[in-house]
Structures are given as structure tokens and as C-alpha cells.
Scaffold this motif. Structure first.
Motif, PDB file in Angstrom:
ATOM      1  N   GLY A   9      -2.780   1.855 -10.061  1.00 29.66           N
ATOM      2  CA  GLY A   9      -1.914   0.912  -8.946  1.00 29.66           C
ATOM      3  C   GLY A   9      -0.402   1.257  -9.125  1.00 29.66           C
ATOM      4  N   ASP A  10       0.303   0.570  -8.463  1.00 33.35           N
ATOM      5  CA  ASP A  10       1.921   0.728  -8.203  1.00 33.35           C
ATOM      6  C   ASP A  10       2.288  -0.634  -8.002  1.00 33.35           C
ATOM      7  OD1 ASP A  10       2.268   3.447  -8.291  1.00 33.35           O
ATOM      8  OD2 ASP A  10       1.132   3.319  -6.283  1.00 33.35           O
ATOM      9  N   GLY A  11       3.570  -0.996  -8.473  1.00 32.19           N
ATOM     10  CA  GLY A  11       4.197  -2.238  -8.409  1.00 32.19           C
ATOM     11  C   GLY A  11       4.548  -3.049  -9.738  1.00 32.19           C
ATOM     12  N   PRO A  29     -13.265  -6.117 -14.818  1.00 28.76           N
ATOM     13  CA  PRO A  29     -13.125  -7.032 -13.715  1.00 28.76           C
ATOM     14  C   PRO A  29     -11.838  -7.336 -13.077  1.00 28.76           C
ATOM     15  CG  PRO A  29     -14.692  -7.793 -15.698  1.00 28.76           C
ATOM     16  CD  PRO A  29     -13.957  -6.669 -16.048  1.00 28.76           C
ATOM     17  N   GLN A  30     -10.919  -7.005 -13.871  1.00 24.23           N
ATOM     18  CA  GLN A  30      -9.452  -7.434 -13.376  1.00 24.23           C
ATOM     19  C   GLN A  30      -8.800  -6.166 -12.681  1.00 24.23           C
ATOM     20  OE1 GLN A  30     -10.825  -8.699 -16.643  1.00 24.23           O
ATOM     21  NE2 GLN A  30     -11.459 -10.489 -15.253  1.00 24.23           N
ATOM     22  N   VAL A  31      -9.207  -4.902 -12.975  1.00 23.26           N
ATOM     23  CA  VAL A  31      -8.481  -3.670 -12.851  1.00 23.26           C
ATOM     24  C   VAL A  31      -8.136  -3.876 -10.937  1.00 23.26           C
ATOM     25  CG1 VAL A  31      -8.021  -1.421 -12.440  1.00 23.26           C
ATOM     26  CG2 VAL A  31      -8.847  -2.555 -14.515  1.00 23.26           C
ATOM     27  N   LYS A  32      -9.342  -4.065 -10.306  1.00 24.93           N
ATOM     28  CA  LYS A  32      -9.086  -3.850  -8.896  1.00 24.93           C
ATOM     29  C   LYS A  32      -8.473  -4.954  -8.189  1.00 24.93           C
ATOM     30  CE  LYS A  32     -11.574  -2.414  -4.791  1.00 24.93           C
ATOM     31  NZ  LYS A  32     -11.191  -3.549  -3.758  1.00 24.93           N
ATOM     32  N   PRO A  33      -8.774  -6.277  -8.377  1.00 23.40           N
ATOM     33  CA  PRO A  33      -8.078  -7.400  -7.924  1.00 23.40           C
ATOM     34  C   PRO A  33      -6.487  -7.226  -8.219  1.00 23.40           C
ATOM     35  CG  PRO A  33     -10.019  -8.096  -8.902  1.00 23.40           C
ATOM     36  CD  PRO A  33      -9.989  -6.646  -9.417  1.00 23.40           C
ATOM     37  N   GLY A  38      -0.978  -5.553  -5.567  1.00 22.55           N
ATOM     38  CA  GLY A  38       0.228  -5.026  -5.767  1.00 22.55           C
ATOM     39  C   GLY A  38       0.921  -4.705  -7.127  1.00 22.55           C
ATOM     40  N   PHE A  39      -0.052  -4.754  -8.327  1.00 17.51           N
ATOM     41  CA  PHE A  39       0.372  -4.776  -9.468  1.00 17.51           C
ATOM     42  C   PHE A  39       0.045  -3.349  -9.938  1.00 17.51           C
ATOM     43  CE2 PHE A  39       0.238  -9.360  -8.946  1.00 17.51           C
ATOM     44  CZ  PHE A  39       1.472  -9.656  -9.435  1.00 17.51           C
ATOM     45  N   LEU A 246      -3.801 -14.274 -11.399  1.00 14.07           N
ATOM     46  CA  LEU A 246      -3.033 -13.658 -10.101  1.00 14.07           C
ATOM     47  C   LEU A 246      -2.176 -14.778  -9.732  1.00 14.07           C
ATOM     48  CD1 LEU A 246      -5.724 -11.699  -7.985  1.00 14.07           C
ATOM     49  CD2 LEU A 246      -3.302 -10.916  -8.892  1.00 14.07           C
ATOM     50  N   GLU A 247      -2.499 -16.031  -9.584  1.00 11.85           N
ATOM     51  CA  GLU A 247      -1.873 -17.157  -9.229  1.00 11.85           C
ATOM     52  C   GLU A 247      -0.514 -17.183 -10.258  1.00 11.85           C
ATOM     53  OE1 GLU A 247      -1.678 -21.859  -8.848  1.00 11.85           O
ATOM     54  OE2 GLU A 247      -3.724 -20.818  -9.288  1.00 11.85           O
ATOM     55  N   HIS A 248      -0.647 -17.133 -11.472  1.00 15.24           N
ATOM     56  CA  HIS A 248       0.373 -16.983 -12.395  1.00 15.24           C
ATOM     57  C   HIS A 248       1.379 -15.970 -11.934  1.00 15.24           C
ATOM     58  CE1 HIS A 248       2.459 -17.639 -15.991  1.00 15.24           C
ATOM     59  NE2 HIS A 248       2.017 -16.430 -16.592  1.00 15.24           N
ATOM     60  N   LEU A 249       0.891 -14.660 -11.975  1.00 12.76           N
ATOM     61  CA  LEU A 249       1.546 -13.602 -11.801  1.00 12.76           C
ATOM     62  C   LEU A 249       2.325 -13.632 -10.484  1.00 12.76           C
ATOM     63  CD1 LEU A 249      -0.917 -10.851 -12.835  1.00 12.76           C
ATOM     64  CD2 LEU A 249       1.107 -11.701 -14.239  1.00 12.76           C
ATOM     65  N   LYS A 250       1.917 -13.936  -9.530  1.00 13.98           N
ATOM     66  CA  LYS A 250       2.379 -14.015  -8.175  1.00 13.98           C
ATOM     67  C   LYS A 250       3.582 -15.363  -8.043  1.00 13.98           C
ATOM     68  CE  LYS A 250      -1.429 -12.473  -5.048  1.00 13.98           C
ATOM     69  NZ  LYS A 250      -2.139 -13.162  -4.066  1.00 13.98           N
ATOM     70  N   GLY A 251       3.198 -16.072  -9.034  1.00 15.18           N
ATOM     71  CA  GLY A 251       4.428 -17.530  -9.160  1.00 15.18           C
ATOM     72  C   GLY A 251       5.612 -16.890  -9.758  1.00 15.18           C
ATOM     73  N   THR A 252       5.458 -15.591 -10.706  1.00 15.38           N
ATOM     74  CA  THR A 252       6.769 -15.507 -11.339  1.00 15.38           C
ATOM     75  C   THR A 252       7.387 -14.076 -11.083  1.00 15.38           C
ATOM     76  OG1 THR A 252       5.069 -14.085 -12.975  1.00 15.38           O
ATOM     77  CG2 THR A 252       5.695 -16.248 -13.657  1.00 15.38           C
ATOM     78  N   ARG A 253       7.008 -13.845  -9.789  1.00 15.58           N
ATOM     79  CA  ARG A 253       7.367 -12.496  -9.239  1.00 15.58           C
ATOM     80  C   ARG A 253       9.008 -12.677  -8.713  1.00 15.58           C
ATOM     81  NH1 ARG A 253       2.965  -9.884  -5.359  1.00 15.58           N
ATOM     82  NH2 ARG A 253       2.464  -7.979  -6.597  1.00 15.58           N
TER      83      ARG A 253
END
Length: 253
Positions: A9-11, A29-33, A38-39, A246-253
């Protein structure tokens, strides 16, 4: 030490750090999501595991954390999000304290900063050096997953047992020695990275009290307990685990 890694991925970069007795494949299980959102995913094998080098032990948590810093340097990444499970979470807690400028956020999952059971960990190290990994691998599945999950996924359970069975004995033993006597509690209050802590309701290896202690000590940390999840809840409850991350990561962008 230069560890084996794979990227996808990229990002913004998310580093995924494996548990003892596993390798980067535990994060399938986590790679594709993560890449779909966008990570850029960087999975690596902890030293002594998978395809990474196996230097003579014992190892320390500073050794394992230093390997992550060197990996980021190799990739030219100034700072990354970090998701670690079990031993990987211990590595993340060390990084949050000792290399805060390299960590954008932390997810410390199914882990502890003071696991205790020193005699058990040193005993395991002695056992695998003498006997190899087969007996440890046989017992690991019962710690990693609930009986219901094992019964419903026998082929996958066997595949993951093999992942432990093929872990180099010296690498496993040396990481046991890194865990034995570990105590990172004193530095938790100094962690500044946004932190998510996840525990498993059925995790007998590191029960939720360990995660709760981390979350109560790290300023602003969020604590979640996944039901019907033993020690490898990133697999057993993959959808719920990934959603929280994902919720955690998006909240720290």
C-alpha cells in the motif's frame, strides 16, 4: 539489526509487530483493510522469528525496539503509527517511552508492560533450547484461541501452530528472556503518542487487567476489551480488532 519486512500500500506508514512464536504472517487479516483505507503497511519479523536474523541471546526489549528504529531508518520513515500484539505491544510501549519522535500513534494489544511469571519465561527458554519448539507450539494454540474458534477453524489453527513450530528455538528462547522480568510501568505516564489498548476477554495469558493498567497510566489512552477473544484476538475477532485499529489510526491523522 536489520530485520526481514514486507510492505504493502501507500500512505501513512503503519508498522505491525508480531507476538512471540509467530511472524509477520499473523497480520494477514489486517493488511487489506489497512491498505484499502490509505495506509502503507510495514510488517516485520521480530528478531529471532520468521526470516529475520537469529543472533545469540538473550535479547532485551531495548534490542527489539532498536530494531524498529533501524527499520524506520532503512525505509526513510521519520515517524510511523505502531500496532503491536503481545511481545509487539511491549516493544511499542518501549518505543513510546524511548523513541517518541518516531511514533505517531500506538496500539498496544493483548499485551502487558509487566507480564510477571519470571520463572515460567526462563523455564520456557531453557525448555526450547533443550527440546525444540514442538511442545511449545502444541500449547500455543490453546493460549491463542478459544476452544470454539479452534473447533470451527481446525485447518487454520494447524497452520498457525506450524508457524510457532517453525520459529527458531534460539530466537524464541531469547525473546522469552526479554519478557522475563520486564517492567515498563514507570515510563507509561511519559508516553505522548495517542494510544489505544486492546485486551481479550478470554485471554488467559495476559488478562484484561494488564491492558487496563496500561490505559490508566498512559495519558488519554483508550481501553477496549474484545469479547470471545483469547490471546491472538487480531485473528479470532479480526473484523472487530481491525475496526478499532482503523478508527484509532484515522483519528490521529
Amino acid at each position: 539489526m536489520k530485520v526481514h519486512y514486507e510492505t504493502a500500500g501507500d500512505g501513512d506508514v503503519v508498522v505491525l509487530s508480531n507476538s512471540i512464536g509467530s511472524n509477520l504472517r499473523m497480520w494477514e487479516p489486517q493488511v487489506k483493510p489497512l491498505t484499502d483505507n490509505g495506509f502503507r503497511v510495514v510488517r516485520y519479523d521480530t528478531r529471532g522469528h520468521g526470516q529475520s536474523p537469529v543472533p545469540p541471546g538473550p535479547y532485551s526489549i531495548a534490542d527489539l525496539g532498536g530494531d524498529v528504529v533501524e527499520l524506520l531508518d532503512t525505509l526513510g520513515v521519520e515517524a510511523a503509527h505502531f500496532v503491536g500484539l503481545s511481545l509487539g505491544g511491549m516493544t511499542g510501549a518501549w518505543l513510546g517511552q524511548h523513541a517518541p519522535e518516531r511514533i505517531r500513534s500506538l496500539a498496544l494489544t493483548f499485551t502487558s508492560v509487566k507480564p510477571g511469571n519470571v520463572d515460567m519465561w526462563t523455564g520456557r527458554a531453557k525448555q526450547v533450547r533443550a527440546e525444540g519448539m514442538d511442545q511449545i507450539a502444541a500449547g500455543s494454540i490453546g493460549r491463542w484461541f478459544t476452544p470454539d474458534w479452534i473447533a470451527a477453524h481446525p485447518e487454520l489453527a494447524e497452520e498457525l501452530r506450524q508457524m510457532t513450530a517453525t520459529t527458531p528455538a534460539e530466537g524464541y528462547a531469547s525473546c522469552c528472556e526479554a519478557i522475563a522480568g520486564l517492567d515498563l510501568t514507570a515510563g507509561l505516564a511519559a508516553i505522548t503518542a495517542p494510544t489505544l489498548v486492546i485486551s481479550g476477554a478470554d485471554d488467559a495469558a495476559l488478562p484484561p487487567s494488564h491492558g487496563q493498567a496500561i490505559a490508566e497510566a498512559v495519558p488519554g489512552a483508550r481501553f477496549e476489551v474484545l469479547g470471545h477473544a483469547a490471546h491472538l484476538g487480531s485473528y479470532e475477532q479480526a473484523d472487530k480488532f481491525t475496526e478499532l485499529v482503523l478508527e484509532h489510526l484515522k483519528g490521529t491523522r
